[in-house]
Enzyme design. Structure first.
Site: not given
Ligand code: F6R
Length: 615
Positions: A2, A27, A75, A101-102, A488, A492, A495, A511, A610
């Site tokens: 949040c 966020r 969130w 937040n939390g 990765e 992407k 997501e 396999h 985020k």
């Molecule tokens: C993917 C993404 C997440 C973050 C993960 C860790 O695009 O953004 O998988 O990489 O939540 O976040 P940080 O790097 O902020 O600890």
């Protein structure tokens, strides 16, 4: 998670709070709300399900006067996303409004006690329990809001950043932090700003205080900032200068932050290397390595802890450190590490990688490592965040604020820092010849220019993207340094386009996953020229033989793979270990354009936040 914003001063609070919420929407964004003490002295709370734009529409015909307010973008953790569960929450009498937040872990026990005392609840959130608890303590003991917060927080187990408005004290916000970030901005006219990170504050002031765990702050208009702890001991706030510019936070003409951030990568990596690689491009200096050289170079083992994209960067870091420094490296999901009772030695070095510096699981993994006596090193982007403050030392990636929820420039920034770290340590340990070290450092400085070339594939990828929008599953294959790139690339796509995708080491395909391959399954293969090139060609043929549609990411000048692939994306050549920095670019662009073709909100993918500040 949040986002929190607050303002107290002489200006109109509503526009500041709405703009701040928009800044923090990355966020979390399933609902939003605002509390204002109006000109007539009433405490008004307005909430709406959806985005901040929905809240704005809801507020159009409401009284949004007043110069004191708090606001929140949510969130959901406890209770579904709706306007009842959205923050702010009123106290029983309506005198207080609180945002949070939390997670309050013992909220059910506290709630039962309050219910037994006749207090009823409107929402199912842990946050409402907190505001009711504070008011109950305040009224039954006839004490001030600050005192009531101190008593209440003694009873609370969990993580929180909170801000509270009291209708009877319209010139004051009380806020507190424990394991969840909170930044206070000091305005020029004795006014105060408050936010989960500095981005909503940067427009108004460059003087900020990052609250520490256990801090409770009283922001009173015209009075000096007061910070105490739950035992009322005075804390001494450390005022910092921030340098986040507005330009860094705006889209700069791109339709989405994600695309802007993809294109920013060459400049970001130059910033990341600036001052660390000397002008002759033959030496890297990282102050953290100088200051803690002995600890780092004599590490018996390195354990990398991270989540998501940062974990993928960690997998590349492992290969770099093992091959250049000859130190064994383990890469752990922080969320697993923290609960696995891992073996940690006092002479281990634990590297925590995190863009936000606030990921709860990574923070918990750090705590565990510290308790076991390991030396903890951070690789972070957000300046002043919790991880850089809780690690003994570290290196910032310096790629600027990353707003798009799908991480792009932070990933390449992390890989760049890990490359510099591995090279520095290898040089100190004498595990690579000096000439090779210099050649690698020089090559690293050429990466931004090579990325610029790689970005020229954008138009080709934009044209290709519609072909893949039909796909329900995609496979990403790579080997060696390109295996984490495959992971990765798949992450992407998942997501932001919501297409299921898997990253796999190319040779492992036979396999199991090969059973999935048919003409409906797009397969993206990273087949740049390196030690495993010939082997990857065989893997491509295995896919083709089963009717799979192959898009290959190859090195310029490659004439072999086009015979087997349906589509070829060509990239500049570089050393094998730096290939991920170049090869991740077309995969970022591919995910972006496929998601745009599917009409998705690229910067705000569903269900994602985020910064994951709860476990
Ligand atoms: C993917 C993404 C997440 C973050 C993960 C860790 O695009 O953004 O998988 O990489 O939540 O976040 P940080 O790097 O902020 O600890």
């Amino acid at each position: 998670m949040c986002g929190i914003v607050g303002y107290i001063g002489e200006k109109k609070a509503y526009p500041i709070l709405i703009k701040g919420l928009q800044c923090l929407e990355y966020r979390g964004y399933d609902s939003a709300g605002i509390a204002l003490i109006s000109e007539s002295g009433s405490l008004n709370v307005y909430k709406a399900k959806g985005k901040v734009a929905d809240l704005k529409v809801f507020c159009e015909d409401k009284d949004v006067t007043g110069t004191a307010g708090i606001a929140h973008t949510r969130w959901a953790t406890h209770g579904e996303p709706n306007s009842t569960n959205a923050h702010p929450h009123y106290s029983a009498s309506g005198r207080l409004a609180l945002i949070h937040n939390g997670i309050i872990e013992n909220y059910l026990t506290l709630k039962e006690k309050l219910i037994a005392r006749g207090i009823s609840f409107k929402s199912v959130t842990d946050t409402e329990v907190l505001v009711q608890l504070i008011e109950h303590i305040m009224i039954s003991n006839d004490i001030t809001l600050l005192e009531a917060v101190q008593v209440a927080l003694h009873q609370v187990i969990g993580a929180y950043a909170i801000a509270i408005l009291d209708r009877r004290h319209p010139d004051t916000i009380v806020c507190a932090r424990q394991s969840s970030p909170l930044v206070v901005g000091l305005g020029a006219e004795g006014d105060y700003y408050l936010a989960s990170d500095a981005s909503p504050i940067a427009e108004y002031t460059d003087r900020v205080v990052y609250l520490n765990d256990g801090d409770i702050a009283v922001l009173q208009l015209g009075k000096a900032l007061k910070v105490v702890n739950i035992d009322n001991e005075t804390q001494h706030p450390n005022v910092k200068q921030i340098d986040v510019t507005l330009g860094q936070l705006e889209k700069g003409g791109y339709p989405f932050f994600m695309l802007k951030e993809i294109f920013e990568q060459p400049a970001c990596l130059r910033d990341c290397m600036r001052g660390r690689i000397n002008v002759d491009a033959d030496r890297i200096t990282l102050s953290a390595v100088i200051d803690y050289c002995e600890k780092l170079v004599s590490a018996r083992r390195i354990v990398i802890v991270a989540c998501g994209t940062s974990w993928h960067a960690g997998l590349i870091g492992k290969q770099l450190i093992e091959s250049l420094c000859r130190i064994p490296v383990e890469v752990e999901y922080a969320s697993e590490f923290r609960y696995r009772d891992p073996v940690i030695y006092p002479d281990d070095v634990v590297i925590a990688i995190s863009q936000s510096g606030e990921t709860a699981d990574t923070l918990a993994a750090i705590e565990l490592a510290r308790q076991a006596g390991a030396f903890v090193f951070g690789v972070c982007n957000a300046i002043g965040a919790s991880i850089p403050r809780q690690t003994q030392t570290g290196v910032y990636i310096h790629v600027g604020p990353e707003i798009g929820v799908a991480s792009t420039k932070a990933f390449t920034g992390q890989v760049t820092v890990l490359s510099m770290l591995a090279l520095c340590m290898a040089n100190e340990r004498h595990t690579i010849p000096v000439e090779l070290y210099k050649e690698m450092v020089r090559e690293l400085t050429l990466i931004p220019a090579k990325m610029e070339k790689a970005l020229k594939t954008n138009e080709q990828i934009e044209r290709l993207a519609p072909i893949f929008t039909y796909a329900r599953n995609c496979l990403y294959l790579g080997r060696g340094y390109n295996y984490p790139v495959a992971l990765e690339g798949a992450l992407k796509l998942k997501e932001i386009s919501y297409i299921h995708a898997e990253g796999y080491p190319a040779a492992e395909m036979k396999h199991g996953p090969i059973a999935l391959i048919d003409s409906e399954m797009p397969v993206f293969v990273i087949a740049t020229r390196d030690r495993l090139y010939e082997k990857v060609i065989s893997n491509i043929q295995e896919v083709r033989a089963r009717g799979g549609r192959v898009t290959a990411i190859v090195t310029e000048g490659d004439t072999q793979i086009q015979k087997f692939a349906d589509h070829i994306i060509t990239l500049p050549d570089t050393l094998e270990c730096f290939q991920p920095l170049i090869a991740s670019i077309p995969l970022q662009l591919l995910a972006y354009h496929i998601a745009v073709c599917k009409g998705k909100d690229v910067d705000r993918p569903r269900n994602l936040a985020k910064s994951v500040t709860v476990e």
